[in-house]
Design an enzyme around this catalytic site. Structure first.
Site, PDB file in Angstrom:
ATOM      1  N   HIS A 129      -5.671  -1.836  -0.794  1.00 38.84           N
ATOM      2  CA  HIS A 129      -6.101  -2.254  -2.123  1.00 38.84           C
ATOM      3  C   HIS A 129      -7.495  -2.881  -2.055  1.00 38.84           C
ATOM      4  O   HIS A 129      -7.871  -3.505  -1.059  1.00 38.84           O
ATOM      5  CB  HIS A 129      -5.112  -3.259  -2.711  1.00 38.84           C
ATOM      6  CG  HIS A 129      -3.769  -2.679  -3.013  1.00 38.84           C
ATOM      7  ND1 HIS A 129      -3.543  -1.827  -4.084  1.00 38.84           N
ATOM      8  CD2 HIS A 129      -2.569  -2.802  -2.390  1.00 38.84           C
ATOM      9  CE1 HIS A 129      -2.275  -1.468  -4.100  1.00 38.84           C
ATOM     10  NE2 HIS A 129      -1.663  -2.046  -3.089  1.00 38.84           N
TER      11      HIS A 129
ATOM     12  N   ALA B 273      -2.348  -9.705   5.029  1.00 37.32           N
ATOM     13  CA  ALA B 273      -2.012  -8.381   4.490  1.00 37.32           C
ATOM     14  C   ALA B 273      -2.893  -7.286   5.077  1.00 37.32           C
ATOM     15  O   ALA B 273      -2.484  -6.121   5.134  1.00 37.32           O
ATOM     16  CB  ALA B 273      -2.132  -8.396   2.966  1.00 37.32           C
TER      17      ALA B 273
ATOM     18  N   GLY C   6      -2.315  -3.128   6.578  1.00 41.10           N
ATOM     19  CA  GLY C   6      -2.949  -2.030   5.854  1.00 41.10           C
ATOM     20  C   GLY C   6      -2.817  -2.168   4.352  1.00 41.10           C
ATOM     21  O   GLY C   6      -3.159  -1.256   3.605  1.00 41.10           O
ATOM     22  N   LYS C   7      -2.325  -3.325   3.885  1.00 42.09           N
ATOM     23  CA  LYS C   7      -2.124  -3.508   2.451  1.00 42.09           C
ATOM     24  C   LYS C   7      -3.438  -3.767   1.721  1.00 42.09           C
ATOM     25  O   LYS C   7      -3.592  -3.403   0.554  1.00 42.09           O
ATOM     26  CB  LYS C   7      -1.157  -4.673   2.209  1.00 42.09           C
ATOM     27  CG  LYS C   7       0.250  -4.433   2.761  1.00 42.09           C
ATOM     28  CD  LYS C   7       1.127  -5.677   2.592  1.00 42.09           C
ATOM     29  CE  LYS C   7       2.534  -5.429   3.111  1.00 42.09           C
ATOM     30  NZ  LYS C   7       3.392  -6.635   2.987  1.00 42.09           N
ATOM     31  N   ILE C   8      -4.364  -4.448   2.386  1.00 41.40           N
ATOM     32  CA  ILE C   8      -5.643  -4.796   1.791  1.00 41.40           C
ATOM     33  C   ILE C   8      -6.767  -4.191   2.616  1.00 41.40           C
ATOM     34  O   ILE C   8      -6.744  -4.261   3.851  1.00 41.40           O
ATOM     35  CB  ILE C   8      -5.836  -6.331   1.729  1.00 41.40           C
ATOM     36  CG1 ILE C   8      -4.677  -6.980   0.974  1.00 41.40           C
ATOM     37  CG2 ILE C   8      -7.167  -6.692   1.085  1.00 41.40           C
ATOM     38  CD1 ILE C   8      -4.584  -6.599  -0.472  1.00 41.40           C
TER      39      ILE C   8
END
Length: 431
Positions: free
Chosen positions: A327, A351, A355-357
């Site tokens: 994101h 995060a 790999g979320k951010i």
């Protein structure tokens, strides 16, 4: 002798405080304190204003010189002019991140909701206006928020109360409370009856995503609002009108899910399919990126909806094997601490490791440690004061197209030869 000589050399390069005079060959603020003290006294004698060190990169921030509050300032002016430090500053940064970057035309904004916000009226005061202005494009909510939201769409009343009242007495009088919100027990029974009635309808007799389910519910809530002539009071109703998909990460964990389970005992065929939810939410994020845009998340509270919102990127990258980075914008309002290890308090930096951010976008991440019932109305007012409304993206109407993109990219990634072939019977060690 060599050791002693080295020690003398080090001493010559340091001031009395034990710090090196400079890492860059120039005078350091951590240098000789006696000399600094005398210099300050000499400046005071001569009436010379102190200006040293203001070229430091650490002193480039706005000076703490707030406007005087007089009651005539707008909310936006108050936030910009007096929210200068601590969590007030984080809220200012959150407001500015939201309006200056996340509301750009090419950003798809996802909102996650936890905590009893709709019973406190935040659905009507803030969330519905954000939806109608195009400031929120898709939502993940607890089922409880959607259940209690429905009370208002059915014309049922919630009241302000005193949290210190005796719960034994309240129980005897048929009054239920959510901290300092009081309502009649029949509000629950009436809302249960409404959901049981609509979900026995023909269009509900199939497996579906929670977004499809909430869209159908929103249609019937909207019809009830019109029949009662009460305007648009329900978040479900507003999301239906604006084609904003609403998902719930834990369908059984609310009175809505409890009623679905109850009618299943009578043979009802409605099933909320979590597989569809996982893939549809991932497709929304992938579509935002593949369309040349960005993905922004605004997280109210934490819990399961926060994880469900953020796991869209690991679903794309780790599970489906599609090339992506995370994101782009992260905004969270929470009262949870990070050091307890819980997801609710996990920082955007943490995060990144999942790999979320997107690691390159960490400067565009703000965490404000504040109650959402305080922060959300302020942020909403600021957004309306500083940004024009956006065209509705109507993502619910585009679900099939977005899922087609996800399937095509998944098939492509699955057909590509693997770069690593682990033939050993044991999985590779992780470090």
């Amino acid at each position: 002798m060599a050791k002693s000589s080295k020690g003398n050399g080090e001493a010559e390069g340091r001031g009395r405080g034990g710090f090196k005079s400079s890492r860059h060959g120039k005078a350091s603020a951590a240098g000789p304190k006696a000399q600094q003290k005398l210099a300050a006294e000499e400046r005071e004698k001569r009436g010379v204003q102190h200006t040293a060190h203001e070229a430091s990169r650490f002193l480039k921030g706005q000076r703490i010189d707030p406007r005087r509050i007089n009651g005539k300032e707008s909310i936006a002016e108050l936030i910009e002019g007096t929210f200068l430090a601590y969590n007030a500053a984080r809220l200012r940064e959150a407001c500015q991140l939201f309006t200056e970057k996340m509301l750009a035309p090419d950003v798809t904004v996802g909102l996650s909701i936890t905590g009893a916000l709709t019973p406190a009226g935040l659905g009507m005061s803030a969330l519905i206006p954000l939806i109608e202005a195009g400031f929120v494009d898709w939502i993940i909510s607890t089922g409880a928020n959607l259940y209690h939201d429905t009370h208002f769409g059915l014309g049922l009343a919630m009241h302000r109360g005193n949290a210190q009242e005796s719960d034994v007495v309240l129980r005897e009088e048929g009054v239920v409370r959510i901290y300092d919100i009081f309502f009649d027990y029949d509000v629950l029974l009436s809302t249960d009856a409404f959901f049981r009635k609509i979900i026995t309808g023909k269009e509900f007799q199939r497996p579906m995503s929670s977004a499809e389910f909430h869209n159908l519910c929103g249609k019937y809530v909207r019809e009830r609002e019109k029949a009662l002539g009460i305007g648009q009071k329900s978040l479900l109703s507003a999301a239906y009108t604006a084609a904003v998909p609403i998902y719930t990460s834990s369908p059984g964990d609310s009175s809505i899910g409890m009623n679905i389970a109850a009618v299943a005992l009578d043979g009802n065929k409605l099933i909320l399919d979590p597989n569809r939810d996982v893939n549809e939410t991932a497709s929304i994020v992938l579509d935002a990126k593949r369309g040349g845009g960005k993905s922004g998340v605004m997280i109210l509270g934490g819990g399961s909806p926060k994880n469900f919102m953020l796991q869209t990127e690991p679903q794309i990258q780790e599970v489906l094997g599609i090339d992506e980075k995370g994101h782009d914008y992260f905004l969270q309002i929470t009262d949870a601490r990070p050091d307890t290890g819980g997801l609710s308090g996990a920082t955007p930096a943490e995060a990144v490791s999942w790999g979320k951010i997107d690691p390159d976008r960490l400067p565009d991440a703000v965490v404000c440690y504040l109650d959402s019932t305080v922060a959300l109305p302020l942020l909403t007012s600021y957004a309306f004061a500083r940004h024009d409304v956006r065209p509705l993206k109507r993502l619910f109407d585009r679900r099939e197209d977005m899922m087609t993109t996800l399937r095509e990219e998944y098939e492509k990634s699955s057909s590509e030869p693997a770069t690593l072939d682990h033939t050993d019977s044991k999985l590779p060690q992780h470090r």
